[in-house]
Design a protein around this motif. Structure first.
Motif, PDB file in Angstrom:
ATOM      1  N   GLN A   1     -27.902  13.660   3.282  1.00 13.26           N
ATOM      2  CA  GLN A   1     -28.961  12.693   3.607  1.00 13.26           C
ATOM      3  C   GLN A   1     -30.328  13.068   3.041  1.00 13.26           C
ATOM      4  OE1 GLN A   1     -27.518  12.586   7.982  1.00 13.26           O
ATOM      5  NE2 GLN A   1     -28.348  10.554   7.648  1.00 13.26           N
TER       6      GLN A   1
ATOM      7  N   HIS B   1     -21.034  18.030   7.566  1.00 17.32           N
ATOM      8  CA  HIS B   1     -21.668  16.786   8.020  1.00 17.32           C
ATOM      9  C   HIS B   1     -21.234  15.666   7.058  1.00 17.32           C
ATOM     10  CE1 HIS B   1     -25.254  15.221  10.543  1.00 17.32           C
ATOM     11  NE2 HIS B   1     -24.738  14.165   9.945  1.00 17.32           N
TER      12      HIS B   1
ATOM     13  N   ASN C   1     -19.880  18.059  12.392  1.00 15.48           N
ATOM     14  CA  ASN C   1     -20.765  17.088  13.003  1.00 15.48           C
ATOM     15  C   ASN C   1     -19.982  15.814  13.283  1.00 15.48           C
ATOM     16  OD1 ASN C   1     -23.532  15.950  13.662  1.00 15.48           O
ATOM     17  ND2 ASN C   1     -22.793  14.446  12.184  1.00 15.48           N
ATOM     18  N   GLU C   2     -19.881  15.438  14.551  1.00 17.13           N
ATOM     19  CA  GLU C   2     -19.341  14.140  14.946  1.00 17.13           C
ATOM     20  C   GLU C   2     -18.020  13.784  14.266  1.00 17.13           C
ATOM     21  OE1 GLU C   2     -22.384  11.191  14.374  1.00 17.13           O
ATOM     22  OE2 GLU C   2     -23.668  12.043  15.907  1.00 17.13           O
TER      23      GLU C   2
ATOM     24  N   TRP D   1     -15.766  12.211  15.430  1.00 18.76           N
ATOM     25  CA  TRP D   1     -15.481  10.802  15.772  1.00 18.76           C
ATOM     26  C   TRP D   1     -15.844   9.894  14.604  1.00 18.76           C
ATOM     27  CZ3 TRP D   1     -17.844   6.092  15.887  1.00 18.76           C
ATOM     28  CH2 TRP D   1     -17.273   5.074  16.656  1.00 18.76           C
TER      29      TRP D   1
ATOM     30  N   LEU E   1     -15.052   5.864  11.641  1.00 20.60           N
ATOM     31  CA  LEU E   1     -15.787   5.108  10.615  1.00 20.60           C
ATOM     32  C   LEU E   1     -15.174   5.339   9.237  1.00 20.60           C
ATOM     33  CD1 LEU E   1     -19.428   5.655  11.936  1.00 20.60           C
ATOM     34  CD2 LEU E   1     -17.786   3.874  12.558  1.00 20.60           C
TER      35      LEU E   1
ATOM     36  N   ASN F   1     -20.545  13.356  19.085  1.00 17.10           N
ATOM     37  CA  ASN F   1     -21.415  12.239  19.448  1.00 17.10           C
ATOM     38  C   ASN F   1     -20.824  11.501  20.645  1.00 17.10           C
ATOM     39  OD1 ASN F   1     -19.402  11.398  17.318  1.00 17.10           O
ATOM     40  ND2 ASN F   1     -20.083   9.379  17.965  1.00 17.10           N
TER      41      ASN F   1
ATOM     42  N   PHE G   1     -28.342  -1.550  14.912  1.00 18.47           N
ATOM     43  CA  PHE G   1     -27.687  -2.525  15.797  1.00 18.47           C
ATOM     44  C   PHE G   1     -27.040  -1.869  17.010  1.00 18.47           C
ATOM     45  CE2 PHE G   1     -24.390  -1.094  12.913  1.00 18.47           C
ATOM     46  CZ  PHE G   1     -23.301  -0.947  13.748  1.00 18.47           C
ATOM     47  N   TRP G   2     -26.709  -0.569  16.875  1.00 11.71           N
ATOM     48  CA  TRP G   2     -25.979   0.112  17.940  1.00 11.71           C
ATOM     49  C   TRP G   2     -26.893   0.896  18.881  1.00 11.71           C
ATOM     50  CZ3 TRP G   2     -26.938   5.345  17.489  1.00 11.71           C
ATOM     51  CH2 TRP G   2     -27.379   5.798  16.231  1.00 11.71           C
TER      52      TRP G   2
ATOM     53  N   GLU H   1     -28.716  16.565  18.077  1.00  8.62           N
ATOM     54  CA  GLU H   1     -29.383  15.366  17.540  1.00  8.62           C
ATOM     55  C   GLU H   1     -29.740  14.438  18.673  1.00  8.62           C
ATOM     56  OE1 GLU H   1     -27.314  12.965  14.612  1.00  8.62           O
ATOM     57  OE2 GLU H   1     -26.664  14.765  13.553  1.00  8.62           O
TER      58      GLU H   1
ATOM     59  N   GLU I   1     -29.708   6.987   5.295  1.00  6.82           N
ATOM     60  CA  GLU I   1     -29.027   6.665   6.549  1.00  6.82           C
ATOM     61  C   GLU I   1     -27.643   6.067   6.265  1.00  6.82           C
ATOM     62  OE1 GLU I   1     -29.186   7.538   9.509  1.00  6.82           O
ATOM     63  OE2 GLU I   1     -28.213   5.962  10.662  1.00  6.82           O
ATOM     64  N   TRP I   2     -26.844   6.793   5.498  1.00  7.49           N
ATOM     65  CA  TRP I   2     -25.438   6.441   5.234  1.00  7.49           C
ATOM     66  C   TRP I   2     -25.293   4.993   4.768  1.00  7.49           C
ATOM     67  CZ3 TRP I   2     -23.473  11.017   4.705  1.00  7.49           C
ATOM     68  CH2 TRP I   2     -23.905  12.062   5.494  1.00  7.49           C
TER      69      TRP I   2
ATOM     70  N   PHE J   1     -35.096   7.139  10.456  1.00  6.58           N
ATOM     71  CA  PHE J   1     -35.042   7.919  11.694  1.00  6.58           C
ATOM     72  C   PHE J   1     -36.044   9.070  11.679  1.00  6.58           C
ATOM     73  CE2 PHE J   1     -31.118   5.724  12.644  1.00  6.58           C
ATOM     74  CZ  PHE J   1     -30.970   5.837  14.018  1.00  6.58           C
TER      75      PHE J   1
HETATM   76  C1  GBH Z   1     -25.859  10.437  13.765  1.00  7.15           C
HETATM   77  O1  GBH Z   1     -24.767   9.763  14.292  1.00  7.15           O
HETATM   78  C2  GBH Z   1     -25.499  11.169  12.499  1.00  7.15           C
HETATM   79  O2  GBH Z   1     -25.055  12.476  12.784  1.00  7.15           O
HETATM   80  C3  GBH Z   1     -26.668  11.229  11.520  1.00  7.15           C
HETATM   81  O3  GBH Z   1     -26.210  11.683  10.284  1.00  7.15           O
HETATM   82  C4  GBH Z   1     -27.325   9.874  11.428  1.00  7.15           C
HETATM   83  O4  GBH Z   1     -28.333   9.813  10.473  1.00  7.15           O
HETATM   84  C5  GBH Z   1     -27.886   9.540  12.784  1.00  7.15           C
HETATM   85  O5  GBH Z   1     -26.844   9.495  13.696  1.00  7.15           O
HETATM   86  C6  GBH Z   1     -28.582   8.191  12.870  1.00  7.15           C
HETATM   87  O6  GBH Z   1     -27.670   7.152  12.698  1.00  7.15           O
HETATM   88  O7  GBH Z   1     -20.419   1.198  13.725  1.00  7.15           O
HETATM   89  O8  GBH Z   1     -20.461   0.140  15.901  1.00  7.15           O
HETATM   90  O9  GBH Z   1     -18.905   1.900  15.457  1.00  7.15           O
HETATM   91  C7  GBH Z   1     -25.086   8.989  15.426  1.00  7.15           C
HETATM   92  C8  GBH Z   1     -23.912   8.479  16.170  1.00  7.15           C
HETATM   93  C9  GBH Z   1     -22.063   7.084  16.203  1.00  7.15           C
HETATM   94  C10 GBH Z   1     -24.166   6.173  15.648  1.00  7.15           C
HETATM   95  C11 GBH Z   1     -21.406   5.858  15.635  1.00  7.15           C
HETATM   96  C12 GBH Z   1     -23.520   4.943  15.063  1.00  7.15           C
HETATM   97  C13 GBH Z   1     -21.593   3.614  14.950  1.00  7.15           C
HETATM   98  C14 GBH Z   1     -21.408   2.461  15.828  1.00  7.15           C
HETATM   99  N1  GBH Z   1     -23.328   7.329  15.556  1.00  7.15           N
HETATM  100  N2  GBH Z   1     -22.257   4.694  15.670  1.00  7.15           N
HETATM  101  S1  GBH Z   1     -20.203   1.360  15.179  1.00  7.15           S
END
Ligand code: GBH
Length: 481
Positions: free
Chosen positions: A17, A120, A165-166, A168, A173, A235, A348-349, A377, A439-440, A448
């Motif tokens: 990132q 990550h 990292n995460e 999940w 995703l 997460n 959105f989330w 985080e 931001e991916w 952020f």
């Molecule tokens: C973090 O994840 C990441 O570790 C970081 O790299 C990133 O920049 C930061 O958040 C800000 O986004 O698409 O409806 O399934 C945060 C946790 C979990 C947030 C999954 C977004 C997707 C929802 N993320 N979630 S959905």
């Protein structure tokens, strides 16, 4: 309300990132470099070839951290800088490794404690092509173990390690919705490959085993001399029942956390997947072999908690579709009685709700018997912040990010209550993120950062209010011994 004097606070980032310089000094491509090239996957069609240019600006980033008073810094390593092809029989790229050795030396010199994330999300692309990357139950954990060993050996001065990292996100995703690299999904309009009924559970399983392998290496070969600690970062969002009077919603709110967090944390703390998951997923959820279980169970020195937001949860009836990953429920922003979970942001989330943070810290502490927790985080985007960022006359407003500053005030205070009033053992808090970054799938449109990065002006950095307030916020809470 207070925090202990040795509380670690600081900021967090991730290699892909912020680093840019994707072809410098022999770095190999990661699955995210490849994903960025597929039209339609990233907002604005952008890539991370420059990002914040942090690969070339380590000194600036450290000076910034120092200026902000940050006691620690969480960042990740780019695996494909260190082993460009990724595998255990592939060559190590000394230049890539030296970059991080130097960076850690410089951080320590500045009095900042490093927290290193090994993974990550930026898997060496070659491993995806060679054997299916995270889907491969035998090869992937062994290659991750080798990568971890190379790094532990090279950077003994780092005392805080995060394996994944995460996971999940890598699983769901990356392999269910296909929103993240490598983009697998059953939806053939989005991807030629993928099975959203199974792949995410296999990937999650393999991440757990790979984590277990790396932890074993650290504990057997390095911890006795280096004396550091190692854990995984998960997460998870807070939950409240949509209708608190309906036992099925109360149960669903709990099940939501089990599907998101306990999926990984139960195997680590208890050696098995949650019953609610086994019940819904049957044998689509892998079973641990005895060897795998012994690698995974007991493998956390601390719990890494990433936390942003919360939802109201409403149970669903009937048989869930086979690609369901939530646990037969839906997530809503409004409760039955019309309460709103929090204000809108650019994501959105994400809707801030600090009480849910305190409640989730308590939930985790009770379920896993009060582990040491590092919040690795926590943070927020702001609705339309990028518009301000692209208009020079709005500069003052942009830097005065009161919405984000309030988020941190509220979340940090809620955490301090969880520590001093509820007895939870939170040891650190790292704000996401030190600076605006890639931001991916949302590209650069969602910010952020506690620091503004001017992408139109050579990636210059300027701290926002949320960054500069942090020291005062923590000083006020930390007991002076
Ligand atoms: C973090 O994840 C990441 O570790 C970081 O790299 C990133 O920049 C930061 O958040 C800000 O986004 O698409 O409806 O399934 C945060 C946790 C979990 C947030 C999954 C977004 C997707 C929802 N993320 N979630 S959905």
């Amino acid at each position: 309300m207070s925090l202990p004097a040795d509380f670690q606070w600081g900021f967090a980032t991730a290699a892909f990132q912020i680093e840019g310089a994707t072809e410098a000094d022999g770095r190999g491509p990661s699955i995210w470099d490849t994903f960025c090239k597929i039209p339609g996957k990233i907002a604005g069609g952008v890539d991370a070839n420059t990002a914040c240019d942090s690969y070339n600006r380590g000194a600036d980033d450290i000076a910034l951290l120092k200026r902000l008073g940050s006691k620690c810094y969480r960042f990740s390593l780019s695996w494909s800088r260190i082993i460009p092809l990724g595998g255990r029989n592939d060559p190590v790229n000394q230049k890539g490794l030296d970059h991080y050795i130097q960076f850690v030396d410089d951080l320590l010199e500045a009095g900042i404690e490093p927290f290193i994330t090994l993974y990550h999300w930026d898997l060496p692309d070659e491993l995806d092509k060679r054997y299916g990357g995270l889907l491969n139950r035998t090869e992937f954990p062994l290659d991750f173990e080798n990568y971890a060993r190379v790094v532990f050996k090279a950077i003994p001065k780092c005392k805080n390690w995060i394996t994944f990292n995460e996971p999940w996100c890598s699983s769901v995703l990356g392999y269910n919705s296909g929103y993240f690299a490598p983009g697998h999904t059953s939806d053939r309009t989005k991807s030629p490959v993928g099975d959203s009924t199974r792949e995410q559970w296999i990937v999650g399983h393999n991440c757990l085993v790979a984590h277990g392998r790396a932890v074993k290496v650290y504990r057997d070969e390095f911890k006795p001399t280096d004396k550091g600690q190692i854990g995984i970062t998960l997460n998870g969002d807070g939950t409240y029942p949509w209708d608190p009077e309906d036992p099925a919603d109360v149960e669903a709110a709990n099940r939501k956390i089990e599907f998101a967090i306990s999926w990984f944390a139960d195997p680590i703390y208890f050696g098995k997947y949650p019953d609610s998951m086994r019940k819904q997923l049957g044998d689509r959820l892998p079973t641990f072999t005895e060897e795998e279980r012994s690698l995974v169970q007991g493998s956390n020195d601390f719990y890494g908690m990433n936390h942003y937001t919360a939802n109201y949860v409403k149970h669903k009836t009937g048989t869930p579709p086979e690609d369901d990953i939530l646990g037969n429920l839906e997530c809503l922003f409004y409760s039955k009685s019309g309460e709103c979970i929090g204000e809108e942001t650019q994501s959105f989330w994400l809707r801030p709700n600090a009480q849910a943070f305190r409640d989730l810290i308590n939930w985790l502490s009770k379920r896993y018997d009060y582990p040491d927790i590092y919040v690795t985080e926590s943070g927020t985007s702001i609705k339309d912040e990028d518009k301000l960022a692209n208009d020079p006359k709005d500069k003052e407003k942009l830097l005065n990010d009161t919405f984000r500053a309030d988020y941190f005030k509220n979340y940090v205070n809620a955490m301090a209550k969880a520590v001093s009033e509820d007895g939870c053992k939170v040891k650190g808090y790292m704000a996401w993120s030190l600076m605006d970054n890639f931001e991916w799938a949302e590209g650069y449109e969602t910010r952020f950062g506690c620091t503004f990065v001017d992408y139109n002006n050579g990636q210059t950095r300027e701290p926002k209010l949320s960054a500069t307030q942090m020291k005062g916020l923590f000083d006020g809470l930390m007991k002076k011994n």
